[in-house]
Structure formats: C-alpha cells, structure tokens
Design a protein around this motif. Structure first.
Motif, PDB file in Angstrom:
ATOM      1  N   PRO A   1       0.812  -1.217   0.000  1.00  0.00           N
ATOM      2  CA  PRO A   1       0.000   0.000   0.000  1.00  0.00           C
ATOM      3  C   PRO A   1       0.850   1.274   0.000  1.00  0.00           C
ATOM      4  CG  PRO A   1      -0.876  -1.539   1.592  1.00  0.00           C
ATOM      5  CD  PRO A   1       0.424  -2.094   1.120  1.00  0.00           C
ATOM      6  N   LEU A   2       2.008   1.236   0.646  1.00  0.00           N
ATOM      7  CA  LEU A   2       2.875   2.413   0.648  1.00  0.00           C
ATOM      8  C   LEU A   2       3.390   2.692  -0.757  1.00  0.00           C
ATOM      9  CD1 LEU A   2       4.350   4.629   2.195  1.00  0.00           C
ATOM     10  CD2 LEU A   2       6.214   3.007   2.556  1.00  0.00           C
ATOM     11  N   PHE A   3       3.765   1.658  -1.479  1.00  0.00           N
ATOM     12  CA  PHE A   3       4.235   1.810  -2.854  1.00  0.00           C
ATOM     13  C   PHE A   3       3.135   2.400  -3.733  1.00  0.00           C
ATOM     14  CE2 PHE A   3       4.708   0.044  -7.162  1.00  0.00           C
ATOM     15  CZ  PHE A   3       5.906   0.651  -7.504  1.00  0.00           C
ATOM     16  N   THR A   4       1.919   1.908  -3.576  1.00  0.00           N
ATOM     17  CA  THR A   4       0.791   2.418  -4.343  1.00  0.00           C
ATOM     18  C   THR A   4       0.531   3.883  -4.036  1.00  0.00           C
ATOM     19  OG1 THR A   4      -0.191   0.222  -4.255  1.00  0.00           O
ATOM     20  CG2 THR A   4      -1.641   2.020  -4.884  1.00  0.00           C
ATOM     21  N   LEU A   5       0.614   4.250  -2.787  1.00  0.00           N
ATOM     22  CA  LEU A   5       0.417   5.641  -2.395  1.00  0.00           C
ATOM     23  C   LEU A   5       1.486   6.542  -3.010  1.00  0.00           C
ATOM     24  CD1 LEU A   5      -1.081   7.747  -0.663  1.00  0.00           C
ATOM     25  CD2 LEU A   5       0.505   7.188   1.175  1.00  0.00           C
ATOM     26  N   VAL A   6       2.725   6.103  -2.988  1.00  0.00           N
ATOM     27  CA  VAL A   6       3.820   6.897  -3.556  1.00  0.00           C
ATOM     28  C   VAL A   6       3.636   7.072  -5.060  1.00  0.00           C
ATOM     29  CG1 VAL A   6       6.301   6.894  -4.015  1.00  0.00           C
ATOM     30  CG2 VAL A   6       5.462   6.317  -1.746  1.00  0.00           C
TER      31      VAL A   6
END
Length: 55
Positions: free
Chosen positions: A2-7
């Motif tokens: 999810p952090l990668f998607t947010l970035v």
C-alpha cells in the motif's frame, strides 16, 4: 505494497494532475476486478494527460 501504491499515485498526481491519478485508480480497480470497461477508461485517463503534457 500500500505504501508503494500511495507513492506512485502521489507522483502521478503531482506530475500529470488529478485526472491521471483518478485514471490510475480506475485502472488498478478495473484490473483487480477483471472489469475491462473500468480498466479501459482508467487507461485512457492515464494516457491523455501524459500525451498532452509532452507537447
């Protein structure tokens, strides 16, 4: 993940605007839900600002 998607979404929104970020979200949702209409609309929304920003 999810952090990668947010970035990635934040980068797309910063670089190409809200429409591209919305398109990216629709593209991801369409692929996960196996919905070709949603994925197609998302793909168009992602590419349209990218193509117009280059010219």
């Amino acid at each position: 993940m999810p952090l990668f998607t947010l970035v990635v979404e934040q980068y797309v929104q910063w670089r190409f605007g809200f429409v591209a970020a919305l398109g990216l979200a629709l593209l991801v949702i369409g692929v996960k839900a196996e919905n070709p209409t949603c994925a197609g609309i998302g793909g168009l929304l992602v590419t349209a600002p990218a193509v117009t920003a280059g010219s």
